[in-house]
Structure formats: C-alpha cells, structure tokens
Design a protein around this motif. Sequence first.
Motif, PDB file in Angstrom:
ATOM      1  N   ARG A  14       0.856  -1.194   0.000  1.00 50.12           N
ATOM      2  CA  ARG A  14       0.000   0.000   0.000  1.00 50.12           C
ATOM      3  C   ARG A  14       0.886   1.237   0.000  1.00 50.12           C
ATOM      4  NH1 ARG A  14      -3.192   2.858   4.709  1.00 50.12           N
ATOM      5  NH2 ARG A  14      -1.416   2.012   5.846  1.00 50.12           N
ATOM      6  N   ILE A  15       0.542   2.194  -0.853  1.00 46.77           N
ATOM      7  CA  ILE A  15       1.201   3.494  -0.913  1.00 46.77           C
ATOM      8  C   ILE A  15       0.122   4.530  -0.619  1.00 46.77           C
ATOM      9  CG2 ILE A  15       2.445   5.108  -2.391  1.00 46.77           C
ATOM     10  CD1 ILE A  15       3.260   2.613  -4.077  1.00 46.77           C
ATOM     11  N   TYR A  16       0.420   5.506   0.228  1.00 49.59           N
ATOM     12  CA  TYR A  16      -0.619   6.462   0.606  1.00 49.59           C
ATOM     13  C   TYR A  16      -0.034   7.854   0.828  1.00 49.59           C
ATOM     14  CZ  TYR A  16       1.204   5.695   5.293  1.00 49.59           C
ATOM     15  OH  TYR A  16       2.027   5.601   6.386  1.00 49.59           O
ATOM     16  N   GLY A  37       3.384   7.522   2.960  1.00 45.50           N
ATOM     17  CA  GLY A  37       4.120   6.335   3.363  1.00 45.50           C
ATOM     18  C   GLY A  37       3.872   5.158   2.455  1.00 45.50           C
ATOM     19  N   VAL A  38       4.502   4.080   2.836  1.00 49.24           N
ATOM     20  CA  VAL A  38       4.379   2.821   2.123  1.00 49.24           C
ATOM     21  C   VAL A  38       4.454   1.704   3.153  1.00 49.24           C
ATOM     22  CG1 VAL A  38       6.868   2.717   1.636  1.00 49.24           C
ATOM     23  CG2 VAL A  38       5.288   1.439   0.206  1.00 49.24           C
ATOM     24  N   ASP A  39       3.652   0.674   2.945  1.00 50.06           N
ATOM     25  CA  ASP A  39       3.768  -0.491   3.833  1.00 50.06           C
ATOM     26  C   ASP A  39       3.567  -1.779   3.048  1.00 50.06           C
ATOM     27  OD1 ASP A  39       0.805  -1.181   4.056  1.00 50.06           O
ATOM     28  OD2 ASP A  39       0.773   0.763   5.060  1.00 50.06           O
ATOM     29  N   TYR A  40       4.287  -2.777   3.505  1.00 52.81           N
ATOM     30  CA  TYR A  40       4.179  -4.130   2.952  1.00 52.81           C
ATOM     31  C   TYR A  40       3.696  -5.021   4.073  1.00 52.81           C
ATOM     32  CZ  TYR A  40       5.365  -8.791   1.417  1.00 52.81           C
ATOM     33  OH  TYR A  40       5.294 -10.106   1.104  1.00 52.81           O
ATOM     34  N   VAL A  54       6.792  -4.538   6.821  1.00 46.72           N
ATOM     35  CA  VAL A  54       7.623  -3.338   6.932  1.00 46.72           C
ATOM     36  C   VAL A  54       6.744  -2.136   6.586  1.00 46.72           C
ATOM     37  CG1 VAL A  54       8.507  -3.467   4.565  1.00 46.72           C
ATOM     38  CG2 VAL A  54       9.818  -2.276   6.298  1.00 46.72           C
ATOM     39  N   ALA A  55       6.948  -1.031   7.294  1.00 46.40           N
ATOM     40  CA  ALA A  55       6.181   0.184   7.048  1.00 46.40           C
ATOM     41  C   ALA A  55       7.054   1.403   7.312  1.00 46.40           C
ATOM     42  CB  ALA A  55       4.954   0.222   7.957  1.00 46.40           C
ATOM     43  N   VAL A  56       6.906   2.418   6.456  1.00 45.69           N
ATOM     44  CA  VAL A  56       7.626   3.680   6.616  1.00 45.69           C
ATOM     45  C   VAL A  56       6.623   4.810   6.407  1.00 45.69           C
ATOM     46  CG1 VAL A  56       9.479   5.137   5.743  1.00 45.69           C
ATOM     47  CG2 VAL A  56       9.765   2.654   5.757  1.00 45.69           C
ATOM     48  N   THR A  71       8.820   7.658  10.707  1.00 44.06           N
ATOM     49  CA  THR A  71       8.537   6.487  11.530  1.00 44.06           C
ATOM     50  C   THR A  71       8.726   5.243  10.665  1.00 44.06           C
ATOM     51  OG1 THR A  71       6.878   7.733  12.756  1.00 44.06           O
ATOM     52  CG2 THR A  71       6.828   5.354  12.996  1.00 44.06           C
ATOM     53  N   ALA A  72       9.354   4.216  11.230  1.00 40.37           N
ATOM     54  CA  ALA A  72       9.538   2.953  10.509  1.00 40.37           C
ATOM     55  C   ALA A  72       9.259   1.788  11.460  1.00 40.37           C
ATOM     56  CB  ALA A  72      10.949   2.846   9.960  1.00 40.37           C
ATOM     57  N   GLN A  73       8.649   0.758  10.938  1.00 37.53           N
ATOM     58  CA  GLN A  73       8.395  -0.473  11.684  1.00 37.53           C
ATOM     59  C   GLN A  73       8.747  -1.654  10.786  1.00 37.53           C
ATOM     60  OE1 GLN A  73       4.248  -0.515  12.675  1.00 37.53           O
ATOM     61  NE2 GLN A  73       4.449   1.057  14.231  1.00 37.53           N
ATOM     62  N   ALA A  74       9.266  -2.705  11.398  1.00 40.52           N
ATOM     63  CA  ALA A  74       9.552  -3.934  10.656  1.00 40.52           C
ATOM     64  C   ALA A  74       9.516  -5.102  11.621  1.00 40.52           C
ATOM     65  CB  ALA A  74      10.917  -3.855   9.984  1.00 40.52           C
TER      66      ALA A  74
END
Length: 118
Positions: A14-16, A37-40, A54-56, A71-74
């Motif tokens: 997802r790209i937003y 951001g973008v998230d997978y 993963v999300a940024v 912000t980043a999460q993985a």
Amino acid sequence: LVLGLAARPHEDLRIYGEAGWAFYTRGGSEPWGFQWGVDYSPARPSHRIPQPFVAVNGRIREEVDFGGNLTAQAGLQWRGHLGQLFRTGLYYFNGKTDQYEFFREHEEHIGFGVWYDF
C-alpha cells in the motif's frame, strides 16, 4: 479538513498520502500538514507461519517550518482467517514530537513493539 489517497499496486503493498488543513488555529499551530508512506503486509492468512512486514511513514507540519518526522516499523506478523492481525517487531521514530504541547522538540525513539488488530 483532510484529503487522503491510497493505492495498492499489489494486494500486499500500500502506498498512501494525505494533506490536511485546519480552518482554525491557535497556540502556535499552523494550518497545513502532510503525510505519506508505504507499507508491505501480506494480506492472506498466515496459517501460523510468520510473515514479514515493513512500514515507513513521513510527516511534515507547517508549525515547525515544514519539518516533521519519520517512523519505521519492521518485524513478523500472523494474520488470521477473519482478518485479525498480530505483529511483533522493531519501531523507530525520528523528528518533531507528536506530543503537541512540545511540538518544537526533537525526539528519537527506538523500541520493540507488539500490536494486535481485531
């Protein structure tokens, strides 16, 4: 007022982006803010096998001269058949604080998180 758009070029990606404008401000706040951001995150059930995610996210705000934060999460996730989602992983935040009383302060967070979405 907020206008946001999202696209899914693949069911797991997802790209937003979003733009926000406040018609009434005070106390140092300004009207404009933007984030993107973008998230997978695999969308299908995981059958008890962990899957990576993963999300940024980036955010800028007018009241800090269009500075902002990242912000980043993985980590790993488990998705159930009804869409519920359990995730565990690393979290990183760097930039202007989200605590609006201290909106000009810079913070950096590094941590470990556990998230559950019903």
